[in-house]
Every structure is written in C-alpha cells, then in structure tokens.
Enzyme design. Structure first.
Site, mmCIF file in Angstrom:
data_model
loop_
_atom_site.group_PDB
_atom_site.id
_atom_site.type_symbol
_atom_site.label_atom_id
_atom_site.label_comp_id
_atom_site.label_asym_id
_atom_site.label_seq_id
_atom_site.Cartn_x
_atom_site.Cartn_y
_atom_site.Cartn_z
ATOM 1 N N GLU A 290 0.814 -1.227 0.000
ATOM 2 C CA GLU A 290 0.000 0.000 0.000
ATOM 3 C C GLU A 290 0.848 1.278 0.000
ATOM 4 O O GLU A 290 0.879 2.024 0.982
ATOM 5 C CB GLU A 290 -0.969 0.012 1.179
ATOM 6 N N GLU B 81 -6.845 -7.529 -0.772
ATOM 7 C CA GLU B 81 -7.367 -7.607 0.593
ATOM 8 C C GLU B 81 -8.848 -7.260 0.547
ATOM 9 O O GLU B 81 -9.222 -6.172 0.118
ATOM 10 C CB GLU B 81 -6.639 -6.619 1.516
#
Ligand code: GAL
Length: 632
Positions: A145, A316
C-alpha cells in the site's frame, strides 16, 4: 482468461509453527487458492544486519505449497526493522510541519532516501535469489500500500536534495524554472536550483507551480522506488509482480507505477470506506452502514482494471468489522459474498480476504479475519467457501469492454488539491459523483487514463482534467461518439497557470471560460431544464450554447457531439444530462432503484443489491445484500 480464484492474507510469523499445517488444510477446505505472506516479516527474516533466518520462511512456504496453495510472497519493505533506522537515522519521512514520522508502526521511510533504497535493493535481491524459482511461489507483491498513512509526500532533507535534482532535470536552469513557475510574483526568483526548498513551512501559501512540481516529483519517487524492486525481481523470477493499491488514494500516479508491474490489485474495505472516505448524507451512510457504498468498490475495480491493463485482483477484502474507521459495524450476512462476486463481475482474477486469523495482539486486534482469534470460524469463512464453490460451478464469463468511459488523471487530483478555489472542489469527489451518476443509469463503465485511447467508446466523460493531454485533444478532434468535457477541464497549463487563450480550448468549440466561481454548501445555480450546478460554476462566453441556467446563462456549450459542461451537476442534473447523452448514441439506460446496481460481462448481467431490504425490479426479486446473475 485465467480462472477466477480466491485467497487469503496470512502471517505465519504470528502463529506457532505446529499450527501452520492445520491452517493450510482449512484454507484448502474453504476452496482458497492463494495465500499472501511475508510483506511485514523483515525483522524475522533479517533480525540483525546481515544475520538471516530464512528457515522459518522456507518451511512456511513448503507447508502452504504442499497443501496445494499458491503463495504470493511480499517484499517486506513497508516495515524496516529498527536496526535499519539505526543505520540510517535520517531515513524517516518528515511531515509538512517538519516533524519526523517515527518508528513504532509501519511505512516509516522516505521514498527519496538513498541508503534506504540500497537496503531495499539488498533484501529484495536476497529474496529474489532464494525464492524466485520456488515452485510454490506464483506471484510477488512489492511493498504494501504505497501512500498509506499519507506517506507519499515527505519533507525530509533526502527529499529536498532529490527534488533539486528533479528540478534540474526538468527545467535545466533556474531561469527556466523561474519563468515556468512565474516566480517574478512576490520576488520568489531563484539564482540557483540548489536554492530551492520544499514547499512547506512558508508564511502563506507557496507558489502553486512549486507545489505541483513537488507533487509530481513525489509521485515519481514512488514510481522509481517500485521500479527498483521490480527490476531486481525480474532478474530472478518470471512470476507476475503485483502491488496492492488503496481506496481513494491519489497521491501518486498509479498508471505510472502499474506500467512496471504485471497485475494491479487493491485493498477493498467497503464499510470502513463508507465511514471515513466518502462524502455522503447521514441518511445514505445509515442506509448502507453494513454494506458499504454501492458504487465505491465498483469505481475502484474499474480504475484498477485500467491500471493493470486488464489484469487486476482484490488483494485484501474486508471480511468483518475493521479496526481503523471512526465506527466499525459488521457486514450484513451475504456482503462478503456480494463484494467478491462484484469484483469478479468487474474482471478480477482473484479476491483474497484480509486476513486468515484475527490477531489477538497489537494494532489490528479488533480487525476481523476469516477465523476468530481462538481459531473458530468467523462468519465470513462460510461465505468465502460459498464463493469458491460458486466460482467452480460457474461458467466462464469474460470482461466486456464498456461503451462508456470515464477519463481519469492523478495529476489533476494534485492540481486541485493545490488550488481548490472552493473548499469542496476535490477531484476524487467530482469523478466519483460522475461515476455514480453513470451507475445510477445502469451503465457498466471503463476508466481510461487521460493519456489513453478513447476512440473505441460511444460516450466519454472527462470532468476536472486540469490539463488535457495533446493526445486526448487530437483524439477528440476525430472522436465519433459523444464527449462530455468539464467542468474545470483543460483549465491549467502543465505548470499550473491559466492558459491564454482562455480555457477550455477544445477542438472546434466556440467557448471561453471568462470567470469561475465556487459555491458554498446549500447554494446552487438552477438549470433551465432541471437540476442545478453545485460546488462550482463557470461563466462561459460562447456562441454555441446548448443549455442554459434558469436565469439564461450558458450551462453547456456544444460543437456537434462535443459538449463542455460549465458546472458541477447535482444528481438530478447529472441523471438528465447522462440520459440525454446516452440516448444520443443509442446506449440504453435503466434508472435503478437506490442500492441496486448492474455490471455486464460478455455473457451475464450481474445484479448487486446493496440495500438492507429485498428489491423487486422489472419482475426480478433481488435479496437484501444479495447477488443474482442472468445470461445476457
Ligand atoms: C490495509 C493493509 C493491511 C491491514 C489492513 C487492515 O490497509 O494493507 O496490512 O492493515 O489494511 O484493514
């Protein structure tokens, strides 16, 4: 098209080794294909500088692989251990107030720090050498991320030095930079490029050209940081390289990062995002409290399909309550299944849940997993298993090219953050409002990079593109479909100045923006044909007005099928304008009830009911929090 599969994020280093085989067996029993590991495990791989312990990782990969799972191995560069910081005390990012962002969580590094880049090069080389040909490793995730926790921009001395180099490359001389930025204003001229500082801690706002240059530079640093790792891994593996992007994260150019990778992925937390990442009324947030916003996930699916050049995953997927939003309700039964099918309908190759077992310790102990902390099944496990069964039974369904495209451009987000001119002029908000309107009309949408190809579409929308690339202008001159450009498109030069001749400078369109105004909440400019402009209104001088405001001022100027929108339409205006634009090119629209959404694939129409109630529409009943599909 690869088979559609599911997976899970797993942290073997969090659990006793004798638990791994049972965990792996239960993953397989739930129909999972993928297991992502390793992305935060640096302190266990290299506990001290140069002292390695690969044994546990070798065994974890063996156990998972032997059970039949495909491993995605993460590079651990989002979480350097403390000893890395001891070696490079100035590697931390620095915030705009000049304070270092310290050790004790994650992402504690500045993208520009050379010493830290060397450490990354070293650890990624070792991982690549050791695991590049490992038969159980089927994909790699680089870092974790980018940009999370507001980490793209750093005001460190490493960033300052690198920014000067970047300016020297881009402008070649202080004179050229002064001219490009307009530094004569307020005597901001520099004699040397090495006099330039970062645009923080100034008395009042810094020159927007300086800020935009710094934002471009900051994005480029993410791109080169990622490329450094991708180049290393390519030497050792032919497995696909992936990064997991985020929701509403625009601080770097994802298209540019994605160009060095094989697959785009993103991390989808629908209920967390509804709570803290989108503007919506209190009623809307209450109605979708346990389901998430009906368009937020789809928008990102479409963005990341474009970033991945057709190949994308959800890395995710929220399985239950998260820990990080202001409030963290649990999903309605059915939503973990709905979210997964929605991703697949938008073309995802894989959906991985975050995480396998809820941790009972540290920052995310209140974050649900597929298992509870005591290893009992959490509610989403059964839904994940159901999705896997349904995928196995379900015939292939291909990703259709939509007839409608939304043009998207990260640099425009930086431009309008730099100079919003109205407190709620936000690029994401404007593009998301546009996307929502398209989805309310039952449309499937493609997202296209501003430098991409639009000629295959029947309808394109390009709101808020600060500078239209020449390639897009050239295509517009030849485009056979309908184009809705604006508001605030082609409104700045690449150096953040107002172009003269004045905007929008669209091919063949007789229209000039003579003045712009931003509008506070609750105020609007009503339109003659219904609906209103809110947030933003441009005064147009035009002899080609095709629609006016209620008081007779230009609202849209047109040249054939090219239209320039002089304001930010509210929902009613958007619905009307989009219905009209679609009718003009023969695209069917369906005014959908609140919460019901459609996505068309090559073979099926999928219906997603984000409402907490059943909806009967056109003779079909859609269960609350349910998904149905029918052949086209
Ligand atoms: C993501 C992150 C994961 C985990 C998760 C919790 O942003 O990649 O590591 O923190 O959020 O929701």
């Amino acid at each position: 098209m690869p088979p559609r599969t599911t997976g899970v994020c797993y942290y073997p280093e969090h659990w006793p080794e004798d638990q791994w085989p049972e965990d792996a067996a239960r993953m397989v029993a739930a129909g999972l294909t993928w297991v992502r590991i390793g992305e935060f495990a640096w302190s266990r791989i290299e506990p001290r500088p140069g002292a390695f312990d690969f044994g546990w990782l070798d065994r974890a990969i063996d156990v998972l692989g032997a059970a039949g799972l495909k491993v995605i191995l993460g590079t651990p560069t989002a979480t350097p251990p403390h000893w890395v910081l001891d070696k490079h005390p100035d590697m931390l990012a620095v915030d705009a107030a000049g304070k270092p962002r310290k050790f004790g969580s994650r992402r504690h590094y500045c993208f520009s720090h050379r010493g830290y880049r060397d450490e990354c090069y070293r650890i990624v080389t070792l991982l690549g050498e050791r695991y590049g040909k490992n038969p159980h490793i089927h994909a790699w995730q680089i870092d974790n991320e980018y940009g999370c926790h507001d980490t793209t921009v750093s005001y460190s001395s490493a960033a300052r030095d690198a920014f000067r180099d970047w300016c020297a490359q881009r402008y070649q001389s202080a004179d050229a930079l002064n001219r490009a930025w307009g530094n004569v204003f307020w005597s901001m001229e520099y004699d040397e490029i090495d006099d330039i500082d970062l645009p923080n801690l100034t008395v009042t706002e810094p020159n927007p050209a300086h800020v935009l240059a710094f934002r471009r530079f900051s994005s480029d640093q993410v791109v080169s940081f990622n490329k450094l790792q991708a180049d290393v891994l390519r030497k050792h593996t032919d497995r696909p390289l992936i990064h997991n992007y985020m929701g509403r994260e625009l601080a770097f150019d994802h298209f540019a990062v994605g160009a060095d990778l094989d697959i785009a992925s993103w991390d989808s937390y629908p209920i967390g995002f509804l709570s803290d990442r989108i503007e919506a009324s209190a009623d809307h947030k209450a109605h979708f409290l346990r389901q998430g916003d009906p368009d937020m996930q789809a928008f990102h699916h479409d963005i990341y399909r474009a970033v991945g050049r057709g190949r994308w995953w959800v890395m995710e997927q929220q399985p239950g309550p998260v820990n990080w939003a202001p409030y963290n309700p649990a999903p309605l039964p059915g939503m973990a299944r709905l979210w997964a099918h929605e991703a697949f309908a938008h073309g995802a190759e894989a959906v991985c849940y975050f995480r396998w077992r809820q941790a009972s310790f540290a920052q995310e102990q209140q974050h649900a997993g597929l298992l509870r902390p005591d290893s009992a099944d959490a509610p989403a496990l059964a839904e994940a298993a159901q999705v896997a069964r349904e995928l196995a039974d379900f015939p292939e369904t291909g990703t259709a090219t939509a007839r409608v495209a939304l043009v998207f451009d990260y640099a425009s987000a930086w431009a309008w953050e730099t100079q919003p001119q109205g407190a709620d002029f936000d690029y994401f908000r404007l593009t998301f409002a546009t996307y929502r309107a398209l989805r309310r009309a039952g449309l499937s949408v493609d997202v296209v990079n501003a430098t991409g190809d639009i000629l295959g579409y029947d309808l394109i929308l390009a709101p808020g593109i600060a500078t239209l690339p020449q390639s897009l202008l050239d295509q517009l001159a030849r485009f056979k479909g309908t184009a809705l450009i604006g508001p605030r498109s082609n409104a700045k030069t690449p150096e953040m100045a107002i172009p003269v001749p004045l905007p929008p400078n669209l091919p063949g369109l007789d229209a000039v923006v003579s003045l712009v105004e931003s509008l506070p909440p609750g105020t609007t400019v009503p339109l003659e044909q219904g609906g209103a402009f809110a947030h933003w209104f441009e005064h147009l001088d035009s002899a080609a007005v095709s629609e006016t405001t209620a008081d007779g001022r230009p609202a849209i100027a047109s040249a054939g099928k090219l239209h320039y929108l002089a304001g930010w339409p509210d929902e009613a205006a958007f619905d009307r304008i989009i219905a009209g634009a679609c009718a003009a090119v023969g695209i069917e629209t369906i005014a959908l009830p609140e919460g019901l959404r459609i996505r068309d694939t090559t073979t099926h129409r999928f219906w997603f009911n984000y409402s907490p109630e059943d909806i009967t529409f056109r003779g079909l009943t859609h269960k609350a929090a349910g998904v149905t599909w029918q052949t086209m």
